[in-house]
Motif scaffolding. Structure first.
Motif, PDB file in Angstrom:
ATOM      1  N   ALA A  78     -11.195  16.682  -9.257  1.00  0.00           N
ATOM      2  CA  ALA A  78     -12.237  16.894  -8.608  1.00  0.00           C
ATOM      3  C   ALA A  78     -13.160  15.816  -8.564  1.00  0.00           C
ATOM      4  CB  ALA A  78     -12.691  18.338  -9.042  1.00  0.00           C
ATOM      5  N   PHE A  85     -12.566  18.760  -1.885  1.00  0.00           N
ATOM      6  CA  PHE A  85     -11.084  18.918  -2.274  1.00  0.00           C
ATOM      7  C   PHE A  85     -10.692  20.152  -2.320  1.00  0.00           C
ATOM      8  CE2 PHE A  85     -14.291  19.661  -5.950  1.00  0.00           C
ATOM      9  CZ  PHE A  85     -13.491  20.900  -6.614  1.00  0.00           C
ATOM     10  N   ALA A  90      -7.049  18.642  -6.397  1.00  0.00           N
ATOM     11  CA  ALA A  90      -7.523  18.259  -7.730  1.00  0.00           C
ATOM     12  C   ALA A  90      -6.714  18.115  -8.863  1.00  0.00           C
ATOM     13  CB  ALA A  90      -8.480  19.330  -8.148  1.00  0.00           C
ATOM     14  N   ALA A 103     -11.543  26.221  -9.650  1.00  0.00           N
ATOM     15  CA  ALA A 103     -12.618  25.795  -8.693  1.00  0.00           C
ATOM     16  C   ALA A 103     -13.799  26.898  -8.516  1.00  0.00           C
ATOM     17  CB  ALA A 103     -11.926  25.406  -7.252  1.00  0.00           C
ATOM     18  N   ALA A 112     -20.387  23.385  -8.312  1.00  0.00           N
ATOM     19  CA  ALA A 112     -19.608  23.371  -7.307  1.00  0.00           C
ATOM     20  C   ALA A 112     -20.097  24.194  -6.022  1.00  0.00           C
ATOM     21  CB  ALA A 112     -18.299  23.172  -7.431  1.00  0.00           C
ATOM     22  N   TYR A 120     -13.715  22.574  -1.558  1.00  0.00           N
ATOM     23  CA  TYR A 120     -14.877  22.619  -2.553  1.00  0.00           C
ATOM     24  C   TYR A 120     -15.392  21.296  -2.689  1.00  0.00           C
ATOM     25  CZ  TYR A 120     -13.070  27.110  -4.007  1.00  0.00           C
ATOM     26  OH  TYR A 120     -12.519  28.277  -3.844  1.00  0.00           O
ATOM     27  N   ARG A 121     -16.770  21.234  -3.268  1.00  0.00           N
ATOM     28  CA  ARG A 121     -17.510  19.954  -3.408  1.00  0.00           C
ATOM     29  C   ARG A 121     -18.399  20.216  -4.603  1.00  0.00           C
ATOM     30  NH1 ARG A 121     -22.635  18.306  -2.349  1.00  0.00           N
ATOM     31  NH2 ARG A 121     -23.006  20.432  -1.010  1.00  0.00           N
ATOM     32  N   ARG A 125     -21.915  15.024  -8.605  1.00  0.00           N
ATOM     33  CA  ARG A 125     -20.558  14.562  -8.923  1.00  0.00           C
ATOM     34  C   ARG A 125     -20.974  13.143  -9.571  1.00  0.00           C
ATOM     35  NH1 ARG A 125     -18.115  10.306  -5.450  1.00  0.00           N
ATOM     36  NH2 ARG A 125     -15.855   9.926  -6.329  1.00  0.00           N
TER      37      ARG A 125
END
Length: 281
Positions: A78, A85, A90, A103, A112, A120-121, A125
Protein backbone atom coordinates in the motif's frame (compact mmCIF):
# COMPACT_ATOMS: atom_id res chain seq x y z
CA UNK A 1 60.93 31.71 11.48
CA UNK A 2 58.08 32.37 13.85
CA UNK A 3 59.03 32.28 17.50
CA UNK A 4 57.35 29.67 19.64
CA UNK A 5 54.78 30.99 22.07
CA UNK A 6 55.81 31.09 25.66
CA UNK A 7 53.95 29.20 28.36
CA UNK A 8 52.42 32.48 29.57
CA UNK A 9 51.16 33.28 26.05
CA UNK A 10 49.62 29.84 25.65
CA UNK A 11 47.87 30.12 29.00
CA UNK A 12 46.61 33.63 28.18
CA UNK A 13 45.26 32.50 24.81
CA UNK A 14 43.44 29.57 26.40
CA UNK A 15 41.99 31.87 29.06
CA UNK A 16 40.55 34.20 26.40
CA UNK A 17 38.82 31.40 24.49
CA UNK A 18 35.03 31.22 24.61
CA UNK A 19 33.89 28.13 26.50
CA UNK A 20 31.75 25.65 24.57
CA UNK A 21 28.00 25.95 24.89
CA UNK A 22 25.99 23.69 27.12
CA UNK A 23 25.69 20.15 25.79
CA UNK A 24 22.17 18.79 25.80
CA UNK A 25 21.99 15.44 27.60
CA UNK A 26 20.89 12.44 25.53
CA UNK A 27 17.15 11.87 25.63
CA UNK A 28 17.40 8.12 26.20
CA UNK A 29 19.82 5.49 27.44
CA UNK A 30 20.56 4.06 23.96
CA UNK A 31 21.63 7.52 22.80
CA UNK A 32 23.63 8.01 25.99
CA UNK A 33 25.47 4.75 25.34
CA UNK A 34 26.32 5.96 21.83
CA UNK A 35 27.55 9.26 23.28
CA UNK A 36 29.77 7.37 25.73
CA UNK A 37 31.32 5.65 22.73
CA UNK A 38 32.45 9.02 21.43
CA UNK A 39 29.66 9.35 18.87
CA UNK A 40 27.22 12.18 18.21
CA UNK A 41 23.84 10.44 17.83
CA UNK A 42 20.96 12.41 16.35
CA UNK A 43 17.42 11.06 15.87
CA UNK A 44 15.95 11.44 12.40
CA UNK A 45 12.35 12.38 11.68
CA UNK A 46 9.93 9.43 12.02
CA UNK A 47 8.58 8.07 8.73
CA UNK A 48 5.31 6.41 9.75
CA UNK A 49 1.80 5.88 8.32
CA UNK A 50 0.22 8.03 11.02
CA UNK A 51 0.77 11.46 12.55
CA UNK A 52 2.40 11.87 16.00
CA UNK A 53 -0.94 12.88 17.52
CA UNK A 54 -2.79 9.83 16.16
CA UNK A 55 -5.15 7.94 18.47
CA UNK A 56 -2.99 5.77 20.79
CA UNK A 57 -5.59 3.00 20.74
CA UNK A 58 -5.39 2.84 16.94
CA UNK A 59 -1.59 2.85 17.10
CA UNK A 60 -1.65 -0.05 19.57
CA UNK A 61 -3.98 -1.91 17.23
CA UNK A 62 -1.56 -1.33 14.36
CA UNK A 63 1.24 -2.86 16.44
CA UNK A 64 -0.91 -5.95 16.94
CA UNK A 65 -1.76 -6.25 13.25
CA UNK A 66 1.87 -5.89 12.20
CA UNK A 67 2.62 -9.11 14.04
CA UNK A 68 1.07 -10.87 11.04
CA UNK A 69 3.49 -11.28 8.17
CA UNK A 70 0.66 -11.04 5.63
CA UNK A 71 -0.40 -7.64 6.97
CA UNK A 72 3.18 -6.36 6.79
CA UNK A 73 3.31 -7.41 3.14
CA UNK A 74 -0.01 -5.67 2.54
CA UNK A 75 1.02 -2.41 4.19
CA UNK A 76 4.33 -2.42 2.35
CA UNK A 77 2.45 -2.74 -0.95
CA UNK A 78 0.00 0.00 0.00
CA UNK A 79 2.84 2.39 0.82
CA UNK A 80 4.42 1.77 -2.58
CA UNK A 81 1.27 3.05 -4.32
CA UNK A 82 1.06 6.70 -3.42
CA UNK A 83 -1.82 7.49 -5.77
CA UNK A 84 -4.07 4.88 -4.20
CA UNK A 85 -4.44 1.13 -4.47
CA UNK A 86 -6.87 -1.71 -4.72
CA UNK A 87 -6.44 -4.45 -2.13
CA UNK A 88 -5.23 -6.79 -4.86
CA UNK A 89 -2.58 -4.30 -5.94
CA UNK A 90 -1.24 -4.02 -2.39
CA UNK A 91 -0.61 -7.76 -2.07
CA UNK A 92 -0.90 -10.92 -4.12
CA UNK A 93 -0.18 -13.25 -1.23
CA UNK A 94 -3.66 -13.42 0.33
CA UNK A 95 -7.17 -13.99 -1.09
CA UNK A 96 -9.04 -10.93 -2.34
CA UNK A 97 -11.51 -10.99 0.55
CA UNK A 98 -8.73 -10.99 3.14
CA UNK A 99 -6.88 -8.19 1.35
CA UNK A 100 -10.07 -6.12 1.34
CA UNK A 101 -10.47 -6.74 5.08
CA UNK A 102 -6.93 -5.44 5.63
CA UNK A 103 -7.73 -2.27 3.69
CA UNK A 104 -10.90 -1.76 5.73
CA UNK A 105 -8.89 -2.30 8.91
CA UNK A 106 -6.64 0.62 7.92
CA UNK A 107 -9.75 2.73 7.35
CA UNK A 108 -11.09 1.78 10.79
CA UNK A 109 -7.74 2.78 12.31
CA UNK A 110 -7.99 6.20 10.69
CA UNK A 111 -4.94 5.54 8.51
CA UNK A 112 -6.62 5.14 5.12
CA UNK A 113 -9.65 6.41 3.25
CA UNK A 114 -11.83 4.65 0.66
CA UNK A 115 -11.87 5.98 -2.90
CA UNK A 116 -14.09 5.21 -5.87
CA UNK A 117 -14.11 1.81 -7.59
CA UNK A 118 -12.87 -0.16 -4.61
CA UNK A 119 -9.66 1.78 -4.22
CA UNK A 120 -8.06 3.13 -1.04
CA UNK A 121 -5.52 5.79 -0.13
CA UNK A 122 -3.22 6.12 2.87
CA UNK A 123 -3.87 9.37 4.71
CA UNK A 124 -0.34 9.80 6.05
CA UNK A 125 1.83 7.96 3.56
CA UNK A 126 5.46 7.38 4.56
CA UNK A 127 8.25 7.29 2.00
CA UNK A 128 8.89 3.56 2.52
CA UNK A 129 7.79 0.71 4.75
CA UNK A 130 11.21 0.61 6.39
CA UNK A 131 10.48 3.23 9.04
CA UNK A 132 7.26 1.48 10.04
CA UNK A 133 9.03 -1.87 10.36
CA UNK A 134 11.77 -0.33 12.52
CA UNK A 135 9.22 1.43 14.73
CA UNK A 136 7.16 -1.74 15.16
CA UNK A 137 10.19 -3.86 16.08
CA UNK A 138 11.22 -1.22 18.60
CA UNK A 139 7.74 -1.30 20.15
CA UNK A 140 7.88 -5.08 20.42
CA UNK A 141 11.32 -5.01 22.05
CA UNK A 142 10.09 -2.41 24.53
CA UNK A 143 7.08 -4.55 25.41
CA UNK A 144 8.55 -8.06 25.36
CA UNK A 145 12.04 -7.46 26.73
CA UNK A 146 11.57 -4.17 28.62
CA UNK A 147 14.34 -2.59 26.56
CA UNK A 148 14.72 1.14 26.12
CA UNK A 149 14.73 1.76 22.38
CA UNK A 150 15.34 4.43 19.76
CA UNK A 151 14.93 4.28 15.98
CA UNK A 152 16.40 6.02 12.96
CA UNK A 153 19.52 7.30 14.69
CA UNK A 154 22.33 9.03 12.81
CA UNK A 155 25.37 7.73 14.65
CA UNK A 156 27.79 10.51 13.80
CA UNK A 157 30.54 7.92 13.35
CA UNK A 158 33.23 9.36 11.03
CA UNK A 159 33.25 7.78 7.59
CA UNK A 160 30.24 5.55 8.30
CA UNK A 161 27.03 6.48 6.52
CA UNK A 162 23.46 5.38 7.09
CA UNK A 163 21.23 5.36 10.14
CA UNK A 164 21.21 2.95 13.02
CA UNK A 165 17.73 1.55 12.39
CA UNK A 166 17.05 0.37 15.94
CA UNK A 167 19.25 0.78 19.01
CA UNK A 168 18.27 -0.58 22.39
CA UNK A 169 19.66 -0.65 25.90
CA UNK A 170 19.18 -3.26 28.59
CA UNK A 171 21.28 -4.78 31.36
CA UNK A 172 23.95 -2.20 30.56
CA UNK A 173 24.29 -3.63 27.06
CA UNK A 174 23.88 -1.80 23.75
CA UNK A 175 21.96 -3.59 20.99
CA UNK A 176 21.89 -2.54 17.34
CA UNK A 177 19.46 -3.85 14.71
CA UNK A 178 19.80 -3.24 10.99
CA UNK A 179 16.32 -3.84 9.57
CA UNK A 180 15.55 -4.71 5.95
CA UNK A 181 11.96 -4.62 4.73
CA UNK A 182 12.84 -5.88 1.24
CA UNK A 183 13.24 -9.55 0.25
CA UNK A 184 16.76 -10.99 -0.03
CA UNK A 185 17.01 -10.37 -3.78
CA UNK A 186 17.01 -6.61 -3.11
CA UNK A 187 19.69 -6.73 -0.38
CA UNK A 188 23.10 -5.90 -1.80
CA UNK A 189 26.66 -6.81 -0.93
CA UNK A 190 27.31 -3.12 -0.25
CA UNK A 191 24.55 -3.07 2.39
CA UNK A 192 26.08 -6.05 4.16
CA UNK A 193 29.48 -4.37 4.12
CA UNK A 194 27.99 -1.12 5.45
CA UNK A 195 26.33 -2.99 8.31
CA UNK A 196 29.62 -4.60 9.33
CA UNK A 197 31.37 -1.22 9.18
CA UNK A 198 28.70 0.31 11.42
CA UNK A 199 29.15 -2.56 13.87
CA UNK A 200 32.90 -1.90 13.90
CA UNK A 201 32.37 1.84 14.43
CA UNK A 202 29.60 1.67 17.04
CA UNK A 203 30.81 -1.44 18.89
CA UNK A 204 27.44 -2.66 20.17
CA UNK A 205 27.37 -5.58 22.56
CA UNK A 206 24.93 -7.45 20.30
CA UNK A 207 24.09 -6.68 16.65
CA UNK A 208 21.40 -8.15 14.39
CA UNK A 209 20.90 -7.96 10.63
CA UNK A 210 17.13 -8.48 10.35
CA UNK A 211 15.43 -9.29 7.04
CA UNK A 212 11.63 -9.33 7.11
CA UNK A 213 11.17 -12.29 4.80
CA UNK A 214 10.01 -15.88 5.04
CA UNK A 215 12.52 -16.83 2.34
CA UNK A 216 15.75 -18.65 3.10
CA UNK A 217 18.74 -16.53 4.04
CA UNK A 218 21.21 -19.30 3.28
CA UNK A 219 20.77 -18.84 -0.48
CA UNK A 220 21.99 -15.24 -0.76
CA UNK A 221 22.33 -13.32 2.51
CA UNK A 222 24.59 -15.82 4.28
CA UNK A 223 27.03 -16.09 1.32
CA UNK A 224 27.22 -12.28 1.16
CA UNK A 225 28.20 -12.14 4.83
CA UNK A 226 30.79 -14.86 4.32
CA UNK A 227 32.24 -12.95 1.37
CA UNK A 228 32.34 -9.68 3.33
CA UNK A 229 34.05 -11.40 6.25
CA UNK A 230 36.57 -13.08 3.96
CA UNK A 231 37.44 -9.75 2.37
CA UNK A 232 38.05 -8.28 5.80
CA UNK A 233 40.01 -11.25 7.10
CA UNK A 234 37.26 -12.00 9.59
CA UNK A 235 35.49 -15.10 10.85
CA UNK A 236 34.77 -18.23 8.86
CA UNK A 237 31.43 -19.71 7.74
CA UNK A 238 28.26 -18.61 9.49
CA UNK A 239 26.64 -21.04 11.90
CA UNK A 240 22.91 -21.80 11.85
CA UNK A 241 21.34 -21.45 15.30
CA UNK A 242 17.71 -22.27 14.53
CA UNK A 243 15.28 -21.85 11.63
CA UNK A 244 16.89 -19.18 9.43
CA UNK A 245 18.79 -17.46 12.24
CA UNK A 246 22.56 -17.50 11.78
CA UNK A 247 25.49 -16.52 13.96
CA UNK A 248 28.09 -14.35 12.22
CA UNK A 249 30.16 -14.46 15.39
CA UNK A 250 29.47 -14.67 19.12
CA UNK A 251 27.61 -11.34 19.15
CA UNK A 252 26.40 -10.70 15.57
CA UNK A 253 23.41 -12.49 14.07
CA UNK A 254 21.37 -12.65 10.86
CA UNK A 255 17.63 -13.16 11.35
CA UNK A 256 14.57 -13.61 9.14
CA UNK A 257 10.80 -13.83 9.69
CA UNK A 258 10.27 -17.56 9.23
CA UNK A 259 7.50 -18.55 11.66
CA UNK A 260 7.77 -15.33 13.72
CA UNK A 261 10.07 -12.35 13.21
CA UNK A 262 9.92 -10.96 16.74
CA UNK A 263 10.41 -14.37 18.33
CA UNK A 264 13.48 -14.93 16.16
CA UNK A 265 14.85 -11.49 17.07
CA UNK A 266 14.29 -12.07 20.78
CA UNK A 267 15.94 -15.48 20.66
CA UNK A 268 18.96 -14.06 18.83
CA UNK A 269 19.25 -11.27 21.40
CA UNK A 270 19.09 -13.84 24.20
CA UNK A 271 21.83 -15.85 22.48
CA UNK A 272 24.00 -12.74 22.23
CA UNK A 273 23.49 -11.69 25.84
CA UNK A 274 24.24 -15.21 27.10
CA UNK A 275 27.43 -15.23 25.03
CA UNK A 276 28.55 -12.11 26.90
CA UNK A 277 28.23 -13.80 30.29
CA UNK A 278 31.25 -15.38 31.99
CA UNK A 279 31.57 -19.13 31.58
CA UNK A 280 29.66 -21.20 34.14
CA UNK A 281 31.64 -22.68 37.02
Amino acid sequence: MRARRTAAELEARAARATPPGAVRPPISEPLAMLRRRGLDPRPSRPDLPFAPEHDPVAVASLVERLRHYAFRLFLRGAILRGDGFTPGQATRYVPAEKARAMAEALVALGMAAPLARGRYRLLHRPRTFGGTLEWWLAEELRTRLALEVATGIRSGAPGVGGDLDVVAAGEGKLLYLEVKSSPPKHVTQAEVGSFLRRVAAVRPDVALFVVDTALRLGDKIVPMFELALARGGGAGPLRRLFRETWAVGPHVYVVNAREDLVDNVCRAIAEGIRALAPPPP
